[in-house]
Design a protein around this motif. Structure first.
Motif, PDB file in Angstrom:
ATOM      1  N   MET A   1      -6.847  29.559   7.470  1.00  0.00           N
ATOM      2  CA  MET A   1      -7.411  28.536   8.322  1.00  0.00           C
ATOM      3  C   MET A   1      -8.152  27.525   7.443  1.00  0.00           C
ATOM      4  N   ARG A   2      -7.879  26.278   7.667  1.00  0.00           N
ATOM      5  CA  ARG A   2      -8.515  25.207   6.897  1.00  0.00           C
ATOM      6  C   ARG A   2      -9.951  25.010   7.364  1.00  0.00           C
ATOM      7  N   THR A   3     -10.843  24.715   6.399  1.00  0.00           N
ATOM      8  CA  THR A   3     -12.256  24.524   6.717  1.00  0.00           C
ATOM      9  C   THR A   3     -12.792  23.213   6.141  1.00  0.00           C
ATOM     10  N   HIS A   4     -11.891  22.265   5.910  1.00  0.00           N
ATOM     11  CA  HIS A   4     -12.307  20.992   5.323  1.00  0.00           C
ATOM     12  C   HIS A   4     -11.340  19.878   5.727  1.00  0.00           C
ATOM     13  N   ASP A   5     -11.767  18.652   5.505  1.00  0.00           N
ATOM     14  CA  ASP A   5     -10.851  17.526   5.557  1.00  0.00           C
ATOM     15  C   ASP A   5     -11.301  16.478   4.564  1.00  0.00           C
ATOM     16  N   VAL A   6     -10.351  15.628   4.202  1.00  0.00           N
ATOM     17  CA  VAL A   6     -10.590  14.480   3.344  1.00  0.00           C
ATOM     18  C   VAL A   6     -10.306  13.253   4.198  1.00  0.00           C
ATOM     19  N   THR A   7     -11.246  12.316   4.244  1.00  0.00           N
ATOM     20  CA  THR A   7     -11.068  11.067   4.971  1.00  0.00           C
ATOM     21  C   THR A   7     -11.020   9.946   3.949  1.00  0.00           C
ATOM     22  N   LEU A   8     -10.089   9.018   4.152  1.00  0.00           N
ATOM     23  CA  LEU A   8      -9.858   7.959   3.180  1.00  0.00           C
ATOM     24  C   LEU A   8     -10.097   6.578   3.787  1.00  0.00           C
ATOM     25  N   PHE A   9     -11.047   5.872   3.219  1.00  0.00           N
ATOM     26  CA  PHE A   9     -11.268   4.468   3.561  1.00  0.00           C
ATOM     27  C   PHE A   9     -10.404   3.670   2.587  1.00  0.00           C
ATOM     28  N   ILE A  10      -9.178   3.361   3.009  1.00  0.00           N
ATOM     29  CA  ILE A  10      -8.212   2.677   2.150  1.00  0.00           C
ATOM     30  C   ILE A  10      -8.298   1.176   2.412  1.00  0.00           C
ATOM     31  N   LEU A  11      -8.659   0.443   1.359  1.00  0.00           N
ATOM     32  CA  LEU A  11      -8.769  -1.007   1.469  1.00  0.00           C
ATOM     33  C   LEU A  11      -7.664  -1.681   0.675  1.00  0.00           C
ATOM     34  N   ASP A  12      -7.145  -2.780   1.237  1.00  0.00           N
ATOM     35  CA  ASP A  12      -6.172  -3.599   0.512  1.00  0.00           C
ATOM     36  C   ASP A  12      -6.909  -4.762  -0.151  1.00  0.00           C
ATOM     37  N   PRO A  13      -6.224  -5.615  -0.912  1.00  0.00           N
ATOM     38  CA  PRO A  13      -6.915  -6.712  -1.594  1.00  0.00           C
ATOM     39  C   PRO A  13      -7.657  -7.668  -0.654  1.00  0.00           C
ATOM     40  N   ALA A  14      -7.235  -7.764   0.606  1.00  0.00           N
ATOM     41  CA  ALA A  14      -7.911  -8.629   1.585  1.00  0.00           C
ATOM     42  C   ALA A  14      -9.084  -7.910   2.254  1.00  0.00           C
ATOM     43  N   GLN A  15      -9.390  -6.686   1.800  1.00  0.00           N
ATOM     44  CA  GLN A  15     -10.478  -5.862   2.335  1.00  0.00           C
ATOM     45  C   GLN A  15     -10.215  -5.374   3.760  1.00  0.00           C
ATOM     46  N   ARG A  16      -8.942  -5.282   4.133  1.00  0.00           N
ATOM     47  CA  ARG A  16      -8.586  -4.638   5.397  1.00  0.00           C
ATOM     48  C   ARG A  16      -8.574  -3.135   5.173  1.00  0.00           C
ATOM     49  N   ILE A  17      -8.870  -2.383   6.229  1.00  0.00           N
ATOM     50  CA  ILE A  17      -8.890  -0.920   6.145  1.00  0.00           C
ATOM     51  C   ILE A  17      -7.707  -0.351   6.928  1.00  0.00           C
ATOM     52  N   ALA A  18      -7.046   0.653   6.342  1.00  0.00           N
ATOM     53  CA  ALA A  18      -5.940   1.331   7.013  1.00  0.00           C
ATOM     54  C   ALA A  18      -6.503   2.246   8.097  1.00  0.00           C
TER      55      ALA A  18
END
Length: 144
Positions: free
Chosen positions: A1-18
């Motif tokens: 059973m998993r007990t963690h997660d990784v969250t990613l704030f992915i920004l492009d060159p225009a500073q948009r977030i995925a």
């Protein structure tokens, strides 16, 4: 059973977030992508893999933003959970999730939207899970 997660704030060159939306999410709910690191998998490689799977984006991790530990309780059970939030960058422009069963859609948003209208939408669900995600987003936004 998993007990963690990784969250990613992915920004492009225009500073948009995925942002992603899973099939089970309530209408209008979007969040930054993320997932779990597999047993024995290099942590950075796992985070990069999750970004590619959920968004189709090739990323480079830039900075560790937030480490969080929480206890989730439900039906008499307790789960200790750890979340790692990273800032990542991409030069890619096209979002193309690789797993339509897990990711219903992906789109570009803004940091202001994540801290504003999307924040309000998550809190309006009344669910503890989304309150937890909002607290993570708030902490990460303060550090960007």
């Amino acid at each position: 059973m998993r007990t963690h997660d990784v969250t990613l704030f992915i920004l492009d060159p225009a500073q948009r977030i995925a942002l992603i939306r899973k099939p089970q999410f309530t209408h209008g709910v979007w969040r930054p992508p993320g997932g779990g690191i597999k047993p024995g998998e290099d942590f950075v490689a796992g985070a990069v893999r999750e970004a590619l799977e959920e968004t189709g984006l090739r990323v480079e991790l830039r900075r560790y933003l937030v480490a969080s530990q929480a206890q989730f309780r439900n039906g008499g059970r307790t789960l200790s959970w750890r979340t790692h939030v990273f800032l990542a960058e991409t030069e890619d422009e096209e979002l193309a999730p690789n797993d339509p069963a897990e990711i219903a859609a992906a789109r570009w948003g803004t940091l202001e939207e994540l801290g504003g209208s999307l924040r309000a939408r998550l809190l309006a669900t009344g669910r503890a899970f989304w309150r937890y995600r909002v607290a993570l987003h708030d902490a990460a936004l303060e550090r960007i």
